[in-house]
Enzyme design. Structure first.
Site, short mmCIF file in Angstrom:
data_model
loop_
_atom_site.label_atom_id
_atom_site.label_comp_id
_atom_site.label_asym_id
_atom_site.label_seq_id
_atom_site.Cartn_x
_atom_site.Cartn_y
_atom_site.Cartn_z
N GLU A 6 11.78 25.08 10.98
CA GLU A 6 11.86 23.75 11.45
C GLU A 6 10.72 22.92 10.59
O GLU A 6 11.22 21.68 10.48
CB GLU A 6 11.46 23.96 12.92
N ASP A 29 8.18 28.95 13.48
CA ASP A 29 7.38 28.78 12.10
C ASP A 29 6.27 27.81 12.33
O ASP A 29 6.28 26.97 13.30
CB ASP A 29 8.26 28.25 11.08
#
Length: 387
Positions: free
Chosen positions: A135, A73
């Site tokens: 994350e 991400d």
């Protein structure tokens, strides 16, 4: 033919995998590179199925393997003034521009190439790849994968988290608790404000308490000189409250965080803040018995504090050179979760620099990617030899 890291990175950058949005197309592409040659692949999905972690392994299924860890991400580009399309890899003056190039699709691309290289011959020790989601919003997504791996025998021994360190060996980072203080007062008409309890005022008093605790930590708290800020920190980032100027607000929310050095217990810091919150509310109980400040946990992750002689540091020194510098980084990673939950010797080492991340015109240099490729090529050689 094995695609280059640059070719892989171009595909990864083209996937707008902002946190909380789908990363499944990126994982499909990663799997297309990994399939075959004995690679074992699993996914661990978010409950709503929109995104997932990927775990890939090659080589024997015994203990002693090495994990290459990266998140898929990225942070949003909204409101940022980019000079190029953030989702189209652009090469200029030895730099590769695009969202996530530094944090941390550059490493993910190099790790995928290394896996393809590892698949061309036998390994005496296994290689694993861990790709996570979400994350950037508190290391949330990886936990489902870690929980599943914790139930299995013979976990890998070592973990290299490829966050950008300029290809230096990061042995540590602070832990983090993300918290929300919900301040409850009593509403009223602003013309009669003294007859009500303004939740924003409760919030202001709590922020004053945060500041006082921070001052105490900076003077008397534990210190680690390896950090730019060598002590634990408390930071208030957002404050929300009120609906109209002529209404005394009955609620105020403050989002704040604790980032602790290893020598400080964040639970002890939090206990002090909870005592401050109670003291602030109790002072109003004679008139407003329901006044309170409730503190909720939003997210958090443990710090990383590996010894300079740890097995993963020894490995990185062999493949980077004995003179490779070590440091501790200001930003957090998933490394502490791999270390504490799975018992892996863990360090952070990857291409690029974090001060290029999260900004418009984010980039990683071609030189940094080349150095990462060289490190991972030497890692594959080590695994073939079983060193």
């Amino acid at each position: 033919m094995i695609p280059s890291t640059l070719e892989i990175l171009a595909r990864l950058v083209a996937e707008p995998t902002v946190s909380r949005t789908s990363n499944l197309s990126l994982l499909d592409y990663a799997e297309s590179l990994l399939r075959g040659a004995g690679v074992r692949i699993e996914r661990f999905a978010h409950p709503d199925g929109s995104r997932a972690n990927l775990w890939a392994s090659i080589g024997s299924e015994g203990p002693g393997g090495v994990v290459l860890s990266g998140h898929t991400d990225v942070v949003p580009v909204d409101g940022q003034a980019w000079s190029t399309d953030p989702y189209l890899l652009c090469e200029r003056d030895g730099r590769l521009y695009g969202r996530g190039t530094a944090d941390m699709k550059g490493f993910v691309a190099a790790a995928l190439r290394a896996f393809r290289l590892a698949a061309t011959g036998p390994l005496r020790r296994p290689l694993h790849l861990a790709l996570s989601y979400d994350e950037e919003i508190g290391c949330l997504g990886v936990r489902g994968m870690i929980d599943a791996l914790a139930q299995r025998p013979d976990p890998p021994a070592l973990c290299i988290v490829g966050e950008p360190t300029g290809m230096r060996i990061a042995t540590g980072h602070k832990g983090k608790l993300a918290l929300r203080a919900c301040c409850h007062g009593q509403e009223g008409h602003s013309a009669l404000a003294p007859n009500a309890l303004n939740a924003l005022h409760l919030g202001a008093a709590f922020i004053t308490a945060l500041h006082a605790r921070q001052d105490e930590l900076s003077v008397n708290g534990a210190r680690d000189p390896d950090y730019d800020i060598p002590y634990s920190t408390i930071h208030a980032g957002m404050m929300h409250g009120g609906t109209a100027l002529n209404i005394v607000p009955n609620r105020c929310d403050i989002d704040f965080e604790i980032r602790n050095v290893a020598e400080d217990d964040p639970e002890n810091i939090l206990a002090g803040l909870k005592a401050d919150a109670r003291s602030i509310a109790v002072a109003h109980h004679n008139r407003f018995p329901k006044a309170c400040i409730e503190i909720e946990r939003v997210s958090g992750y443990p710090g990383l504090n590996s010894d300079r002689g740890a097995p993963v540091v020894q490995l990185l020194r062999r493949i980077l050179g004995d003179d490779a510098p070590t440091l501790k980084v200001a930003f957090g990673t998933e490394g502490g979760l791999f270390e504490q939950s799975l018992g892996m010797s863990t360090a952070v080492c990857g291409p690029g620099f974090m001060d290029q991340g999260h900004k418009p015109d984010e980039f990683v240099s071609i030189d940094q990617l080349s150095r990462c490729d060289a490190m991972l090529e030497r890692l594959v050689v080590e695994l073939r030899q079983g060193a």
